[in-house]
Design an enzyme around this catalytic site. Structure first.
Site, PDB file in Angstrom:
ATOM      1  CE1 TYR A  92      -9.241 -35.350   8.096  1.00 57.86           C
ATOM      2  CE2 TYR A  92     -11.020 -34.681   6.628  1.00 57.86           C
ATOM      3  CZ  TYR A  92      -9.668 -34.839   6.888  1.00 57.86           C
ATOM      4  OH  TYR A  92      -8.747 -34.483   5.945  1.00 57.86           O
TER       5      TYR A  92
ATOM      6  CG  ASP B 184      -6.690 -37.379   6.997  1.00 60.32           C
ATOM      7  OD1 ASP B 184      -6.679 -38.299   7.839  1.00 60.32           O
ATOM      8  OD2 ASP B 184      -6.065 -36.314   7.137  1.00 60.32           O
TER       9      ASP B 184
ATOM     10  CD  GLU C  90      -3.422 -37.049   4.875  1.00 62.99           C
ATOM     11  OE1 GLU C  90      -3.354 -35.811   4.998  1.00 62.99           O
ATOM     12  OE2 GLU C  90      -4.461 -37.640   4.529  1.00 62.99           O
TER      13      GLU C  90
END
Length: 666
Positions: free
Chosen positions: A309, A100, A8
Site C-alpha cells: 500500500y 484501504d 473501495e
C-alpha cells in the site's frame, strides 16, 4: 445468507474475491458482484467507486456563508452503486469492511456501511492488509478484526473541517473579489492551501528582494606525474577584488609544495525504504514526475498486487513481510536475479528510517510481476531497487584533503574515490556519488603550477521550491496528510496561484495578492500554527479523543476569520483584483483619462517607473517608483492616481504611498 464484503475500488474487489477462492462474477444493475466461498462461509464481494457519500451543503448557494449546517449525503451520480449495495445488504447476515486501511479508506467504508447498509458499521469486521497478494488477503480474512472507530471518526472530522474551512473561506474570498471588482473569479483558500501558498510566496519574495554581492574565487591547476588536478584557494570567497588580484599575482608562475595529506574513510549508510513522501520526492528528482502522478501510478501498482500500500508514513520494514520470500520472487526476473540471490545468502536486516505508521509498513515490492508501461515500470523499478538497497552494506569512500603551499599562500585539493560499492550496487542507476581522483601525493612533493586564475561570482538567492521540495516543506511543518499534500499543490496550480517555470515554482501576482491580503486581514488563514494544531487534535481523535471539541474550536476560529472577511471585503477584493490585471496595470491614467498606468522598466537604466499606455499618442503622465520591493495596487487616491503598497522583506512593514509626487493629500 451470506457475508457482504465492501471494497473501495472494483479492481480491489476482483482481486480479493479471486484470492479467496473460485469467484463467480455477476452484474447487478451494471455493478460487478463476486460470489466466493472461503472457510465454510459464503461471501458476496462488491465495491464502491471511491467515495459514495460526501459532506453536503443544503443551501447550494455559493454567495452564502457561513455554512455550518452540514450532513453526509450521497454524491451525485453514485446512486446506482448505492442502490445495488443497499439491495445486497438486506439479505446479508454479516459484513466485512475491506476498503484501504487508512483514514480515507475507513471513512469510505464507514459511510457505506452506515448509510447504504442501515447502520452496519458497528457490527462489521475489518479486513486489514498492506498488499493485495493472495496469501495476505486470505490471512486477513482468516483473522478478521474489529473496525477502527477512532480512525473513522478522525477521518470524518478531517472531512468536516476541510469542508467547513474550504467552502466558507473560498466563498468569502470570491465574494470579496466581487465586492471590489466587476464580475466573479473562481478563487479558493483553505486551512492547508493557505500556509502552503505562503511557503512559496515567502521564498519567492526572498528571491525577488535578494541583492547579489560580488566575490572572487581563486583556483590553481597543478601537475604531478603527468596528471593535472585543480585546487581552490583556502579562502572559498574573497570579497575584495584587490585581494584576489594580489593572490593571483603572488602565485602565478610559482610551483607548489604539498604541506599535508589527510585521508579518511567515510561510510555511507544505505537509504531508508520509501514512504509516500520519499517516493514522490525521489521520482520527481529522477524522472520529473509530479507528486500526484507518482502516487496515482503507485496505486495502480498496488491494485495489481505488485507493491504494498503506497499511502504510508512508515520507513520500517517488519520481518512479518517475509524478506526472503520477496527476494525469491524478485529472483525470477533477470533484472533483479543477481542482486536478489546475492542478498538472500546474507543475514537480512534492512536499514530503516525513524518514521512509523501504525497501519502500514514502508512501500515494498511483493515479488510479483506484470506487464507495465514505460513510466509504470520506472516507478516499479525504483521501488524494487530501493528495497534491495536497504539490505545492502554501507558503501565506503575515501576522502583525501591535500594542503598545497604556493609562495606562502595555501590551496586545498579534494579527492573522493569509491572503495566499496555496498548498497549503491543495488541502487543503480539511481545512486549518485560524485568521485574525483587525485594523483598519489605525499607531504613534501613538488607540484608544477600550470596556471592560477580568478573568477568573479555573485551570491545566489535561495532556490525556488520544486513540487518535491514544497511537499517536503509541508511534511516538515506537519500540515496536510500523506494522501492530500500532492492534491493541495495541484489545486494551487489550478487556481493560477503558482506557475511551473524552468527554475522551479514561481508565485503569480494573484498568488502573492492572496497571501498578502490574508496576512493583512485574516492572518489565521495562512498560519502554519493553526493548521498544525488542528492536525495534532485530529491525531488525538484517531486515538480515541472526542471529536466534538475539535470541531467546535475550529468553528469558533473560523467564525472570527469570516467576520474579518466581511469587514475588509472591498479592500481584499481591490487588492486581489489589481493582481489579476495584465502587464502590471495600476489603473486608469488620471491625465488623459483613456490610457492605463503601468509599471515600466527602462531599457537604459533598468529602473522602474510608472508610465501611461498612451505615451505614443502624446500622454506624458509618469511617476517614480521605489526600486526595491514588490509593487501592489492598494486603492485609488482622492487625487486620481493609484496608491501602491511596496512590500519589502517578510517582517518589514510595507509602505503605502500615492504615486503622484504632487498629491495634495500627502
Amino acid at each position: 445468507m451470506y457475508t457482504l464484503v465492501v471494497c473501495e475500488k472494483p479492481d480491489a474487489a476482483r482481486r480479493i474475491a479471486k484470492a479467496l477462492g473460485d469467484a463467480r462474477e455477476t452484474r447487478v444493475a451494471g455493478v460487478s458482484v463476486f460470489d466466493v466461498d472461503f472457510q465454510d462461509k459464503h461471501y458476496k464481494v462488491c465495491s464502491a467507486i471511491g467515495h459514495l457519500y460526501g459532506i453536503s451543503d443544503g443551501t447550494k448557494n455559493r454567495s452564502v456563508y457561513p455554512v455550518l449546517d452540514l450532513e453526509w449525503a450521497p454524491i451525485e451520480g453514485k446512486s446506482r452503486v448505492i442502490n445495488v449495495i443497499s439491495r445486497l445488504a438486506k439479505d446479508a447476515d454479516s459484513f466485512v469492511h475491506a476498503c484501504d486501511y487508512d483514514q480515507e479508506g475507513e471513512v469510505i467504508g464507514h459511510s457505506i456501511l452506515q448509510y447504504a447498509c442501515a447502520g452496519a458499521y458497528s457490527k462489521s469486521k475489518r479486513a486489514k492488509f498492506s498488499t493485495l497478494t493472495d496469501e495476505e488477503i486470505r490471512g486477513s480474512f482468516a483473522s478478521l478484526q474489529e473496525p477502527g472507530a477512532g480512525l473513522a471518526e478522525a477521518g470524518r472530522s478531517r472531512h468536516l473541517l476541510d469542508f467547513i474551512y474550504g467552502v466558507n473561506l473560498s466563498r468569502a474570498l470570491a465574494q470579496s473579489f466581487k465586492a471590489g471588482n466587476k464580475g466573479y473569479r473562481n478563487l479558493s483558500i483553505g486551512r492547508v492551501q493557505g500556509p502552503t501558498l505562503a511557503f512559496a510566496a515567502d521564498r519567492e519574495q526572498e528571491i525577488r528582494l535578494f541583492v547579489p554581492d560580488p566575490y572572487w574565487v581563486v583556483t590553481a591547476d597543478f601537475e604531478k606525474d603527468g596528471q593535472v588536478f585543480s585546487a581552490r584557494y583556502e579562502k572559498p570567497k574573497i570579497e575584495k577584488l584587490a585581494e584576489s588580484q594580489a593572490v593571483v599575482g603572488a602565485c602565478t608562475g610559482k610551483d607548489g609544495t604539498v604541506k599535508a595529506v589527510d585521508r579518511k574513510k567515510i561510510p555511507l549508510r544505505p537509504p531508508a525504504p520509501f514512504n509516500t513522501g520519499d517516493l514522490q520526492r525521489e521520482a520527481y528528482r529522477l524522472f520529473r514526475v509530479s507528486p500526484g502522478y507518482t502516487l496515482a501510478i503507485a496505486e495502480k501498482l498496488y491494485l495489481r498486487a505488485l507493491i504494498s500500500y503506497p499511502r504510508t508514513s512508515s520507513q520500517k520494514l517488519p520481518p512479518s513481510i517475509n524478506y526472503r520470500k520477496i527476494l525469491s520472487g524478485l529472483a525470477r526476473s533477470s533484472l533483479y536475479s543477481s542482486a536478489s540471490l546475492l542478498l538472500s545468502k546474507s543475514r537480512l536486516v534492512p536499514h530503516e528510517g525513524p518514521m512509523t505508521d501504525h497501519a502500514h509498513p514502508a512501500i515494498y515490492p511483493t515479488g510479483m510481476f506484470g506487464k507495465l508501461s514505460g513510466l509504470e515500470f520506472k516507478i516499479y523499478d525504483l521501488i524494487v531497487k530501493r528495497f534491495l538497497a536497504t539490505f545492502g552494506d554501507a558503501a565506503v569512500t575515501e576522502r583525501t584533503d591535500v594542503a598545497i603551499d604556493v609562495h606562502g599562500h595555501l590551496f586545498v585539493a579534494e579527492g573522493n574515490v569509491m572503495l566499496y560499492e555496498g548498497w549503491t550496487a543495488f541502487y543503480r542507476p539511481y545512486a549518485r556519488i560524485e568521485q574525483a581522483a587525485l594523483p598519489e601525493l605525499a607531504a613534501g612533493d613538488a607540484l608544477q603550477n600550470r596556471q592560477v586564475a580568478m573568477e568573479e561570482k555573485f551570491t545566489q538567492p535561495p532556490p525556488r521550491y520544486s513540487q518535491s521540495s514544497l511537499l517536503a516543506k509541508m511534511e516538515l511543518e506537519k500540515i496536510g496528510t500523506k494522501a492530500t499534500r500532492a492534491d493541495i499543490i495541484a489545486t494551487l496550480f489550478k487556481r493560477k496561484y503558482l506557475e511551473q517555470k524552468r527554475g522551479g515554482i514561481e508565485v503569480t501576482d494573484l498568488g502573492f495578492a492572496v497571501v498578502e491580503s490574508m496576512r493583512a486581514h485574516v492572518p489565521d488563514i495562512v498560519s502554519t500554527d493553526l493548521t498544525r494544531e488542528m492536525e495534532e487534535q485530529l491525531e488525538k481523535v484517531e486515538q480515541g479523543a472526542e471529536s466534538v471539541a475539535v470541531i467546535e474550536y475550529a468553528v469558533d476560529r473560523l467564525v472570527g476569520s469570516l467576520e474579518a472577511f466581511r469587514q475588509g471585503a472591498q479592500e481584499i477584493g481591490l487588492e486581489i483584483g489589481a493582481a489579476s490585471k495584465p502587464d502590471n496595470v495600476l489603473g486608469t491614467c488620471p491625465v488623459c483619462k483613456t490610457g492605463s498606468l503601468r509599471v515600466i522598466r527602462s531599457k537604459k537604466s533598468g529602473k522602474r517607473f510608472i508610465g501611461c499606455s498612451n505615451y505614443a499618442h502624446g500622454c506624458r503622465a509618469s511617476a517614480p517608483l521605489p526600486q526595491k520591493g514588490i509593487i501592489r495596487v492598494a486603492k485609488a487616491c482622492k487625487c486620481g492616481w493609484p496608491i501602491v503598497r511596496v512590500i519589502f522583506a517578510r517582517r518589514a512593514k510595507p509602505w503605502q504611498i500615492c504615486t503622484n509626487v504632487q498629491c495634495p493629500h500627502k
